[in-house]
Design an enzyme around this catalytic site. Sequence first.
Site, PDB file in Angstrom:
ATOM      1  N   LYS A   1      -4.305  10.875   5.299  1.00  0.00           N
ATOM      2  CA  LYS A   1      -4.021  10.020   6.456  1.00  0.00           C
ATOM      3  C   LYS A   1      -3.073  10.812   7.367  1.00  0.00           C
ATOM      4  CE  LYS A   1      -4.079   6.977   2.600  1.00  0.00           C
ATOM      5  NZ  LYS A   1      -5.288   6.275   2.721  1.00  0.00           N
TER       6      LYS A   1
ATOM      7  N   HIS B   1       0.819  -1.208   0.000  1.00  0.00           N
ATOM      8  CA  HIS B   1       0.000   0.000   0.000  1.00  0.00           C
ATOM      9  C   HIS B   1       0.859   1.267   0.000  1.00  0.00           C
ATOM     10  CE1 HIS B   1      -3.338   2.581   1.872  1.00  0.00           C
ATOM     11  NE2 HIS B   1      -3.866   2.093   0.778  1.00  0.00           N
TER      12      HIS B   1
ATOM     13  N   HIS C   1      -9.186  11.559   1.588  1.00  0.00           N
ATOM     14  CA  HIS C   1      -8.347  10.358   1.612  1.00  0.00           C
ATOM     15  C   HIS C   1      -7.062  10.590   2.405  1.00  0.00           C
ATOM     16  CE1 HIS C   1      -5.750   7.215  -0.460  1.00  0.00           C
ATOM     17  NE2 HIS C   1      -6.825   6.505  -0.169  1.00  0.00           N
TER      18      HIS C   1
ATOM     19  N   ASP D   1      17.005  10.536  -7.734  1.00  0.00           N
ATOM     20  CA  ASP D   1      18.449  10.779  -7.576  1.00  0.00           C
ATOM     21  C   ASP D   1      18.937  10.622  -6.140  1.00  0.00           C
ATOM     22  OD1 ASP D   1      18.603  11.276 -10.272  1.00  0.00           O
ATOM     23  OD2 ASP D   1      18.568  13.463 -10.075  1.00  0.00           O
TER      24      ASP D   1
ATOM     25  N   ASP E   1      -0.868  17.649  19.879  1.00  0.00           N
ATOM     26  CA  ASP E   1      -0.307  18.702  20.752  1.00  0.00           C
ATOM     27  C   ASP E   1       0.659  19.673  20.061  1.00  0.00           C
ATOM     28  OD1 ASP E   1      -1.711  17.519  22.763  1.00  0.00           O
ATOM     29  OD2 ASP E   1       0.014  16.616  23.738  1.00  0.00           O
TER      30      ASP E   1
ATOM     31  N   LYS F   1       3.278   4.423  -1.130  1.00  0.00           N
ATOM     32  CA  LYS F   1       3.387   5.371  -2.240  1.00  0.00           C
ATOM     33  C   LYS F   1       4.693   6.139  -2.045  1.00  0.00           C
ATOM     34  CE  LYS F   1      -1.286   4.934  -1.573  1.00  0.00           C
ATOM     35  NZ  LYS F   1      -1.888   4.337  -0.380  1.00  0.00           N
TER      36      LYS F   1
END
Length: 517
Positions: free
Chosen positions: A437, A259, A435, A266, A442, A261
Amino acid sequence: MEKLLKKTLYVIIALFVGLFFMLYTFGAFSEVRFESPFLNTFFSILPVLVRINVLWIGLVIFLENDNPSRTLAWLIVLTVLPLLGFFFYILFGRSYRKRTKAKDKYLNDSNRMAKSAEIQIGLLDYMTLPNSENPSNKRLMQLLLKNAKAPFSMSNEVTVLTNGLSKFNRLMESIRFAKSHIHLEYFIIKDDQIGNELKSLLIEKAKEGIKIRVIYDDVGSWQLGKAYLKALRDEGIEILPFFKVAMPLFSRDLNYRNHRKIAVIDGVVGFVGGLNIGDEYLGQSDKFSFWRDTHLEIKGEAVYALQTIFLNDWNFVSNQTVEGAEYFPENIVDNQSLVQIAASGPDSEWKCILQAFYKMIASAEDKIWITTPYLVPEDSLMMGLKTAALSGIDVKIIIPSQPDHFFVYWASQSNIQKLLEAGVKIYQYKNGFIHSKIMIVDRLSATVGTANLDIRSMEINFEVNAFLYDQDVIVRLEEDFLKDLEDSNEFVLEHFKNRKLRRKLLEALGRLVSPLQ
């Protein structure tokens, strides 16, 4: 289309075979007789073989699962639907073979960052780090050093990329100026407009002599056609699937998916966050008018961690050994942004990201702000959120108002009343699909990455998150969170309690299915 029809046919055949054996087990064909003595003998002993097989399968499920509710749920499915139940378990449950392969991967990868983490563990209490006056930050950092072998780095520049257009513009620009290599790892790559823009750019860079490696998840990218892959491979671009499967039609529900990404250009610039490659992430889909997401662009030493995670995964899928100083060039930036990159998955000794989330929630003293597309927290996180709210901490959670996956959406809805009753404030995002996440605690720590607040991300999938301790970056994330609140409606407990019976039934269904994941 031909590929889709073929995969659909395989699934239909498999379901009919499972259905046949289930009906046979219950005696539906007990009166059928064959001319061949062999067939008569075979079908006379088949029920005994089926019962032995079911007992063996039940033992496998019992031994593979360490979660009592999940084990019980699967055993009930197996009892009611003996062979068909095991077919579903293969599709939706655990996979011993893949888990074993994942453990082998861990054994091969585990030393790459472990030495740096081990050194930093001994130095952490003696170091003065930005935004680390509060001991909870150092404890979180120490946790990630130990459970994820995730070294921290200070020489970084972190840019928050809000939504797809911002992310794709920066990613394409970085690829365009690549001088050495391009490494991409995505759960979903689509053969659409943005997917083809990426393909064309990669082919252009390959012709310049740039080394390009791409990992795509075989389930997440199941619609990626042979023509797309061939066009890249014909130009010398290496592109490989992660955990290839025979029937990736059930795009969400097959286990041990990659899952992540990740993009590394370089060895000096990296990208990580919630956005895959596809037009829908630019809000160009029939289902969602707008796609709200968050990604990070990182320059500096933290890119080494993203590079290491990519190379670990690449060496696993390719059976190559790609390493060397060329992938870890000197990487100096002026900024001092404290970052840890943590990978988690079935190849990890610990549930690294789950433990980090728990630590952040348990350490909160003022506020916990969360954005998640799926609100199906593991039991300890659910208890942590409720306890925090009951103790007076400002707990706010933003979730979507529209489903992208039916069962997980209703499983999320089933958790809302319990959280509201504890004082958690929950908001439904109304301006499309959200979408992102993100967790902010604090104004001391935050995390952005690929892990959702659900069982699949916490226990089953391969995930990667950036843990951030730079107050400027955290304030930037807070600004986005507050803007998202303006586009959201707050749940009111009294109104929610009066929801229709249909919704309650769908929530019960989602809750019933969630332990099977």
